[in-house]
Design an enzyme around this catalytic site. Structure first.
Site, short mmCIF file in Angstrom:
data_model
loop_
_atom_site.label_atom_id
_atom_site.label_comp_id
_atom_site.label_asym_id
_atom_site.label_seq_id
_atom_site.Cartn_x
_atom_site.Cartn_y
_atom_site.Cartn_z
N LYS A 28 2.20 -3.24 7.37
CA LYS A 28 2.44 -3.44 5.93
C LYS A 28 3.91 -3.10 5.60
CE LYS A 28 -0.19 -4.54 3.19
NZ LYS A 28 -0.74 -5.85 2.75
N ASN A 77 -11.24 14.25 0.96
CA ASN A 77 -12.36 13.37 1.31
C ASN A 77 -13.71 14.05 1.13
OD1 ASN A 77 -10.54 11.39 2.02
ND2 ASN A 77 -10.50 11.96 4.18
N THR A 117 0.81 -1.21 0.00
CA THR A 117 0.00 0.00 0.00
C THR A 117 0.85 1.27 0.00
OG1 THR A 117 -1.46 1.29 1.46
CG2 THR A 117 -0.12 -0.35 2.52
N ASP A 118 0.27 2.35 -0.52
CA ASP A 118 0.97 3.65 -0.47
C ASP A 118 1.04 4.21 0.95
OD1 ASP A 118 -1.68 4.46 -0.11
OD2 ASP A 118 -1.66 5.98 -1.68
N GLU A 119 0.28 3.62 1.88
CA GLU A 119 0.30 4.14 3.25
C GLU A 119 1.67 3.99 3.91
OE1 GLU A 119 -4.32 3.57 4.51
OE2 GLU A 119 -2.76 3.79 5.97
N TYR A 172 -1.72 -0.40 11.20
CA TYR A 172 -1.91 -1.07 9.89
C TYR A 172 -0.74 -0.76 8.97
CZ TYR A 172 -3.35 -1.55 5.04
OH TYR A 172 -3.37 -1.86 3.69
P1 NAD Z 1 -10.19 -6.98 2.67
O1 NAD Z 1 -10.17 -6.62 4.12
O2 NAD Z 1 -11.40 -6.67 1.86
O3 NAD Z 1 -9.93 -8.54 2.49
C1 NAD Z 1 -8.93 -9.22 3.20
C2 NAD Z 1 -9.07 -10.72 2.91
O4 NAD Z 1 -8.02 -11.41 3.59
C3 NAD Z 1 -10.40 -11.30 3.43
O5 NAD Z 1 -10.96 -12.18 2.49
C4 NAD Z 1 -9.97 -12.05 4.69
O6 NAD Z 1 -10.82 -13.15 5.01
C5 NAD Z 1 -8.57 -12.51 4.31
N1 NAD Z 1 -7.71 -12.75 5.49
C6 NAD Z 1 -7.51 -11.92 6.55
N2 NAD Z 1 -6.69 -12.51 7.44
C7 NAD Z 1 -6.35 -13.72 6.91
C8 NAD Z 1 -5.50 -14.77 7.35
N3 NAD Z 1 -4.86 -14.70 8.53
N4 NAD Z 1 -5.37 -15.86 6.56
C9 NAD Z 1 -6.02 -15.95 5.37
N5 NAD Z 1 -6.84 -14.99 4.92
C10 NAD Z 1 -7.00 -13.89 5.67
O7 NAD Z 1 -8.89 -6.31 2.06
P2 NAD Z 1 -8.69 -5.54 0.66
O8 NAD Z 1 -9.13 -4.15 0.82
O9 NAD Z 1 -9.20 -6.39 -0.41
O10 NAD Z 1 -7.08 -5.52 0.61
C11 NAD Z 1 -6.36 -6.61 0.06
C12 NAD Z 1 -4.87 -6.30 0.14
O11 NAD Z 1 -4.59 -5.11 -0.59
C13 NAD Z 1 -4.33 -6.06 1.55
O12 NAD Z 1 -3.05 -6.65 1.63
C14 NAD Z 1 -4.24 -4.55 1.65
O13 NAD Z 1 -3.23 -4.18 2.55
C15 NAD Z 1 -3.89 -4.19 0.23
N6 NAD Z 1 -4.30 -2.84 -0.20
C16 NAD Z 1 -5.59 -2.43 -0.02
C17 NAD Z 1 -5.99 -1.18 -0.50
C18 NAD Z 1 -7.40 -0.68 -0.34
O14 NAD Z 1 -7.67 0.47 -0.67
N7 NAD Z 1 -8.34 -1.49 0.12
C19 NAD Z 1 -5.04 -0.35 -1.14
C20 NAD Z 1 -3.72 -0.80 -1.28
C21 NAD Z 1 -3.37 -2.06 -0.82
O1 DAU Z 2 -3.98 4.13 0.72
C1 DAU Z 2 -4.24 2.75 0.62
C2 DAU Z 2 -5.01 2.32 1.83
O2 DAU Z 2 -6.31 2.86 1.68
C3 DAU Z 2 -5.08 0.80 2.03
O3 DAU Z 2 -3.80 0.32 2.30
C4 DAU Z 2 -6.01 0.43 3.17
O4 DAU Z 2 -6.17 -0.97 3.23
C5 DAU Z 2 -7.35 1.09 2.95
O5 DAU Z 2 -8.16 0.85 4.08
C6 DAU Z 2 -7.20 2.59 2.72
O6 DAU Z 2 -6.80 3.27 3.91
P1 DAU Z 2 -7.43 4.71 4.31
O7 DAU Z 2 -7.31 4.89 5.75
O8 DAU Z 2 -6.92 5.78 3.43
O9 DAU Z 2 -8.95 4.40 3.86
P2 DAU Z 2 -10.36 4.68 4.54
O10 DAU Z 2 -11.39 4.32 3.53
O11 DAU Z 2 -10.46 4.08 5.89
O12 DAU Z 2 -10.33 6.26 4.70
C7 DAU Z 2 -10.16 7.12 3.58
C8 DAU Z 2 -10.14 8.53 4.09
O13 DAU Z 2 -11.46 8.85 4.58
C9 DAU Z 2 -9.22 8.75 5.28
O14 DAU Z 2 -8.66 10.06 5.19
C10 DAU Z 2 -10.12 8.66 6.49
C11 DAU Z 2 -11.43 9.21 5.96
N1 DAU Z 2 -12.66 8.66 6.59
C12 DAU Z 2 -12.80 7.30 6.61
C13 DAU Z 2 -13.91 6.74 7.19
C14 DAU Z 2 -14.08 5.23 7.24
C15 DAU Z 2 -13.63 9.48 7.09
O15 DAU Z 2 -13.52 10.73 7.04
N2 DAU Z 2 -14.74 8.93 7.66
C16 DAU Z 2 -14.91 7.59 7.75
O16 DAU Z 2 -15.93 7.13 8.31
#
Ligand code: NAD
Ligand code: DAU
Length: 338
Positions: free
Chosen positions: A153, A248, A124-126, A149
């Site tokens: 990562k 946001n 992730t970019d985080e 988190y």
């Molecule tokens: P998600 O939370 O929707 O899904 C996570 C999945 O992993 C679920 O199916 C869960 O059951 C499975 N899981 C969790 N713990 C596990 C374990 N111990 N063993 C096996 N399976 C397990 O997540 P997502 O948003 O789809 O993110 C997927 C990946 O992409 C993550 O690695 C996250 O860090 C990365 N990522 C997410 C975002 C985003 O915006 N959501 C952005 C950049 C990177």
């Molecule tokens: O940048 C990539 C990341 O993006 C991934 O690695 C993470 O898995 C994913 O959860 C996401 O992280 P963020 O913290 O950026 O995403 P989130 O959707 O939780 O929040 C996006 C922005 O919105 C952040 O600035 C917090 C804000 N927010 C979020 C929620 C849930 C609110 O203002 N209100 C809310 O209720």
């Protein structure tokens, strides 16, 4: 090519599995623990395909991971499984550290012992932390993780890199920006705002709502991962961004406009502790080396996403029942309205 996909029942993992199975040359073994975020309903369209197999398991379970790798001998591991939500990592860091760090270590160990030919670690970019405008992180930017988190990562990225440097395991790391699209668990900003707006519930905006995120449609992310899987160079890191940075509040207003709801639903609530102000990244390396580009315009992707949530109220109701209510109360119940 046979892929072992971890976390394939989650939001991005399931989009990747659907995309991979749509290609006739790929087989997928989906290894997933089915936590609150894992949902096999995301995979109904592939569940009967003979190029797809589901294995219920925890990536921290070394014996099970070893035995699946030994049995299936995949050509690549694509590692999505993680505890992915920042707010949950703040409320309860332990499972995040366990899965994201120890689980990644377990997979790397198995892959090393069984000499898996490719390991794509999805990150992730985080990990770059908050950046002042107009900076954009390249892959060489230092790690500045802020939340449990993002720290987990960053730790797993370093472990993955160490397996390349030390053991020559062919690891590639991807770092994507904020994903959005159908099937996203409604704890993240966009699906939470859509689900609440559709039911005329308040939309909780943290702090002043001027934090900036770069938005990437989930299918564009998955195509980027496929490009890295097939063309990425061993040991390299590839950023995958949507090239669409927005505060946001703008995102929330767009959700309200598409759903036809009033801005009076917005509630400014207590900010997230340690909230990163701005993420921004350059995907120039991935574009140059593989020809990949994000193709989904944000307004178009957002409209498609709203449409999906509108058409799938049963999916939303099921994932919001039970544990979700406890989490919602824990995360939002004590936040003051500003
Ligand atoms: P998600 O939370 O929707 O899904 C996570 C999945 O992993 C679920 O199916 C869960 O059951 C499975 N899981 C969790 N713990 C596990 C374990 N111990 N063993 C096996 N399976 C397990 O997540 P997502 O948003 O789809 O993110 C997927 C990946 O992409 C993550 O690695 C996250 O860090 C990365 N990522 C997410 C975002 C985003 O915006 N959501 C952005 C950049 C990177
Ligand atoms: O940048 C990539 C990341 O993006 C991934 O690695 C993470 O898995 C994913 O959860 C996401 O992280 P963020 O913290 O950026 O995403 P989130 O959707 O939780 O929040 C996006 C922005 O919105 C952040 O600035 C917090 C804000 N927010 C979020 C929620 C849930 C609110 O203002 N209100 C809310 O209720």
């Amino acid at each position: 090519m046979k892929l072992l996909v971890t976390g394939g029942a989650g939001f991005i993992g399931s989009a990747f599995v659907r995309m991979a199975i749509a290609r006739k040359d790929l087989r997928v073994i989906n290894f997933d623990k089915l936590t609150y975020a894992g949902n096999l309903e995301n995979l109904t369209e592939v569940q009967d395909n003979d190029r797809y197999r589901f294995v219920h398991g925890d990536i921290c379970d070394q014996r099970l991971v070893d035995s699946i790798l030994a049995e299936e001998k995949p050509d690549a591991i694509v590692h999505f499984a993680a505890e992915s939500h920042v707010d949950r990592s703040i409320l309860s860091p332990e499972p995040v550290i366990q899965t994201n760090i120890h689980g990644t270590f377990t997979l790397l160990e198995s892959a090393r012992r069984l000499a898996t030919p490719r390991f794509v670690h999805v990150s992730t970019d985080e990990v770059y932390g908050s950046l002042e405008a107009p900076l954009e992180a390249t892959e060489a930017y230092p790690l500045n993780a802020s939340s449990p988190y993002s720290a987990s990562k960053a730790a797993s990225d370093l472990l993955a890199r160490s397996y390349f440097v030390t053991y020559k395991l062919p690891v590639v790391i991807t770092r994507a920006s904020n994903n959005y699209g159908p099937h996203q668990f409604p704890e993240k900003l966009i699906p939470l705002m859509i689900a609440n707006a559709l039911e005329d519930r308040p939309l909780p905006v943290y702090g002043d709502g001027m934090q900036v995120r770069d938005w990437l449609f989930v299918d564009d992310h998955c195509r980027g991962i496929l490009a890295v899987l097939e063309k990425g160079r061993d040991g390299e890191i590839y950023n995958i961004g949507g090239n669409r940075s927005l505060p946001n509040l703008d995102v929330v207003r767009k959700v309200l406009a598409i759903t036809g709801k009033a801005e009076s639903l917005i509630r400014y609530v207590t900010d997230r502790p340690g909230h990163d102000r701005r993420y921004a990244l350059s995907s120039e390396k991935l574009m140059r080396e593989t020809g990949w580009q994000p193709v989904t315009h944000f307004e178009e992707g957002l409209a498609r996403t709203v449409e999906w949530y509108r058409n799938n109220p049963a999916w939303v109701a099921r994932v919001r029942s039970g544990e979700y209510r406890t989490y919602y109360e824990k995360n939002y119940g004590n936040r003051d309205t500003q």
